[in-house]
Design an enzyme around this catalytic site. Structure first.
Site, PDB file in Angstrom:
ATOM      1  N   LYS A  88     -10.555   3.237   2.685  1.00 35.36           N
ATOM      2  CA  LYS A  88      -9.386   3.955   3.228  1.00 35.36           C
ATOM      3  C   LYS A  88      -9.745   5.429   3.397  1.00 35.36           C
ATOM      4  O   LYS A  88     -10.431   6.006   2.539  1.00 35.36           O
ATOM      5  CB  LYS A  88      -8.204   3.794   2.261  1.00 35.36           C
ATOM      6  CG  LYS A  88      -6.884   4.392   2.759  1.00 35.36           C
ATOM      7  CD  LYS A  88      -5.748   4.127   1.759  1.00 35.36           C
ATOM      8  CE  LYS A  88      -4.394   4.634   2.262  1.00 35.36           C
ATOM      9  NZ  LYS A  88      -3.294   4.341   1.315  1.00 35.36           N
ATOM     10  N   SER A 163       0.823   1.897   3.257  1.00 29.65           N
ATOM     11  CA  SER A 163       0.088   2.833   4.086  1.00 29.65           C
ATOM     12  C   SER A 163      -1.364   2.439   4.326  1.00 29.65           C
ATOM     13  O   SER A 163      -1.993   2.969   5.237  1.00 29.65           O
ATOM     14  CB  SER A 163       0.129   4.224   3.447  1.00 29.65           C
ATOM     15  OG  SER A 163      -0.573   4.220   2.210  1.00 29.65           O
ATOM     16  N   SER A 187       1.536   0.489  -1.314  1.00 36.95           N
ATOM     17  CA  SER A 187       0.655   0.623  -0.149  1.00 36.95           C
ATOM     18  C   SER A 187      -0.576  -0.276  -0.114  1.00 36.95           C
ATOM     19  O   SER A 187      -1.275  -0.302   0.889  1.00 36.95           O
ATOM     20  CB  SER A 187       0.195   2.065   0.000  1.00 36.95           C
ATOM     21  OG  SER A 187       1.178   2.797   0.672  1.00 36.95           O
TER      22      SER A 187
HETATM   23  N1  GLN Z   1       5.790   3.084   1.447  1.00 41.18           N
HETATM   24  C1  GLN Z   1       5.784   3.935   0.288  1.00 41.18           C
HETATM   25  C2  GLN Z   1       5.926   5.380   0.716  1.00 41.18           C
HETATM   26  O1  GLN Z   1       5.992   5.626   1.889  1.00 41.18           O
HETATM   27  C3  GLN Z   1       4.567   3.709  -0.525  1.00 41.18           C
HETATM   28  C4  GLN Z   1       3.388   4.392   0.006  1.00 41.18           C
HETATM   29  C5  GLN Z   1       2.203   4.232  -0.889  1.00 41.18           C
HETATM   30  O2  GLN Z   1       2.162   3.387  -1.757  1.00 41.18           O
HETATM   31  N2  GLN Z   1       1.237   5.116  -0.682  1.00 41.18           N
HETATM   32  O3  GLN Z   1       5.983   6.256  -0.108  1.00 41.18           O
END
Ligand code: GLN
Length: 505
Positions: A88, A163, A187
């Site tokens: 990532k 994400s 995410s």
């Molecule tokens: N969807 C969640 C957010 O937007 C989690 C994102 C994540 O785990 N980095 O904060």
């Protein structure tokens, strides 16, 4: 389709070990696959997956050649030596850009490797490139990337989740057998569920955050994506362990995640969380979850109902804690030290102009929410209150683990949704995280494992949550379901990515 693309990582590694195939051949097969289905990272087309923001072809081939040379010399190599990996774009890696999906870091070439990156390289993993993500890991669809969305290999008109959507799509799209993501509130788990993969968030503190761009430091945790539970556990084992460079990393030996993997679930108490099901979950998700419970029962587990009474406050608490930490962490992107700078007459104006141009709308929204929640006069009402809720949720988990060995819930309320369908409504996007944020707030390990498909053939996932530092137990339960279900992780269906590289163009 080259068989090298569909084999699980452990089997690929075994064949390399046995001298049946070279690491360089394995790397080339995956790089060819990326070239065939992923598109130009700078200008992806609408049938391209766009999992990668940068493909590090040269260093990948050099790493693979190094593994081959070491093997030729008879050196003992780790269990994943020579296996390709997608990283990532939140982890620093020398010689490659790190953008975090943001314009504000465009052009930044970090001068050091994240601990996770260096551990993977030492283990002989071959890093193919950096994957797309929601800007600063804020989002659930990868549509918040400044560099265009990633598409779901199961249906190119749908999102892969987020994400870490690029990492998920890289593995689901057969461009890499393994990938690393980060999980702050879901995410890794949610994109894994939406792309038919196994994805795990380790116990908070088990994996070093050094060199991982911070979003919400008390929640951020790196973890694996794979097409099998065993592969995920193997990669998890490589990256886990104490790191003096991260003061929040746990200074204790990492348990062996593989020894009990195949022990089954007979006699285990599997707790169904009352608050994390029902209203708001799609029928396909509910049906798959009910089927999973029946399977666990037939495998000899005892299904018990448990309650996390404060779980329903998890989402609001998370969406105060995470933005608060983000508003503080992102203050460092000031146009002075890294990446983008928009020149202006005074330092203050330069700072404002740089941040206005460099951050996307979701990141700005979070910074504003977080700054407000931390400001004097509001701190007690928002941040402090959310922190208290967090403590209550952690206590709920501790109590629930008295009644059950692991807890389960659907990972995501829905299957993969269409590109663009939730971008106009931040709240609808946030609701994706309803089942994943409680484990994040409590710090406990959680994995998503495929548990079925919807009528349209889209994957669903079940989440297995285990007590702190019992990451081994979560994999064991996930493995038992995987073996029983026999889910096929290769995307298929009318709108799926081409199964063969030849068919892709
Ligand atoms: N969807 C969640 C957010 O937007 C989690 C994102 C994540 O785990 N980095 O904060």
């Amino acid at each position: 389709m080259s068989e090298l693309l569909t084999l699980p990582a452990n089997e690929l590694a075994r064949r390399m070990q046995a001298g049946e195939v070279r690491a360089t051949e394995v790397a080339e097969a995956h790089l060819d696959r990326i070239a065939a289905v992923d598109g130009d990272p700078a200008a992806p087309g609408d049938r391209d997956v766009h999992a990668f923001l940068a493909v590090t072809r040269e260093s990948a081939l050099a790493q693979a050649a190094d593994v081959d040379a070491r093997r030729d010399r008879g050196e003992a190599l780790g269990p994943l030596a020579g296996v390709p990996l997608a990283l990532k774009d939140i982890f620093t890696m020398r010689g490659a850009p790190t953008t975090v999906g943001s314009r504000i870091l465009e052009g930044w070439h970090p001068p050091y490797d994240a601990t996770v990156t260096s551990r993977c390289i030492e283990a002989g993993l071959v890093i193919l490139g950096k994957t797309n993500m929601d800007e600063f890991a804020m989002g659930s669809s990868t549509e918040n990337s400044a560099f265009g969305p990633t598409r779901n290999p199961w249906d190119l008109d749908r999102v892969p989740g987020g994400s870490s959507g690029g990492s998920a799509a890289a593995v689901a799209g057969l461009m890499a057998p393994l990938a690393l993501g980060t999980d702050t509130g879901g995410s890794i788990r949610q994109p894994a569920a939406l792309t038919g993969l196994v994805g795990a968030k380790p116990t908070y503190g088990q994996v070093s955050r050094y060199g991982m761009v911070a979003f919400a430091s008390s929640l951020d945790q790196a973890g694996p994506f794979a097409r099998t539970v065993e592969d995920a556990a193997l990669l998890h084992q490589v990256i886990a362990g104490h790191d003096p460079a991260d003061s929040t990393s746990i200074n204790e030996p990492v348990p062996d995640l593989l020894v009990h993997l195949r022990s089954g679930v007979e006699g285990l108490r599997i707790g169904v969380v009352r608050e994390l099901q029902g209203e708001g979950y799609e029928p396909a998700v509910e049906a798959a979850f009910a089927d999973t419970l029946r399977r666990f029962e037939s495998l000899g587990a005892e299904i018990v109902e448990v309650s996390l009474p404060h779980a329903s406050y998890g989402l609001p608490a998370y969406y105060l804690v995470a933005p608060s930490e983000c508003s503080s962490n992102l203050a460092r992107f000031d146009g002075v030290r890294y990446g983008l700078r928009v020149d202006a007459p005074t330092a203050e104006e330069m700072n404002a102009a740089t941040r206005a141009a460099g951050f996307g709308p979701e990141v700005k929204r979070r910074i504003m929410i977080g700054t407000h929640a931390l400001s004097s006069g509001y701190f007690d009402a928002y941040y402090l209150q959310a922190s208290k809720v967090r403590t209550l949720i952690a206590r709920d988990f501790a109590a629930a683990f008295e009644q059950a060995d692991v807890l389960v819930s659907p990972t995501s309320p829905s299957v993969a949704f269409g590109l663009g369908t939730k971008t106009a409504d931040p709240l609808a996007m946030y609701l994706n995280d309803v089942a994943t944020v409680p484990a994040s707030l409590a710090g406990v390990p959680a994995v998503s494992v495929p548990n079925g498909t919807s009528d349209e053939g889209l994957p669903t996932g079940v989440q297995v949550m285990a007590p702190l530092l019992r990451d081994d137990l979560m994999y064991r339960v996930a493995w038992a379901l995987e073996q029983d279900l026999g889910f096929d992780p290769i995307p298929h269906g009318p709108n799926a990515v081409a199964a063969s590289a030849e068919g892709a163009r």
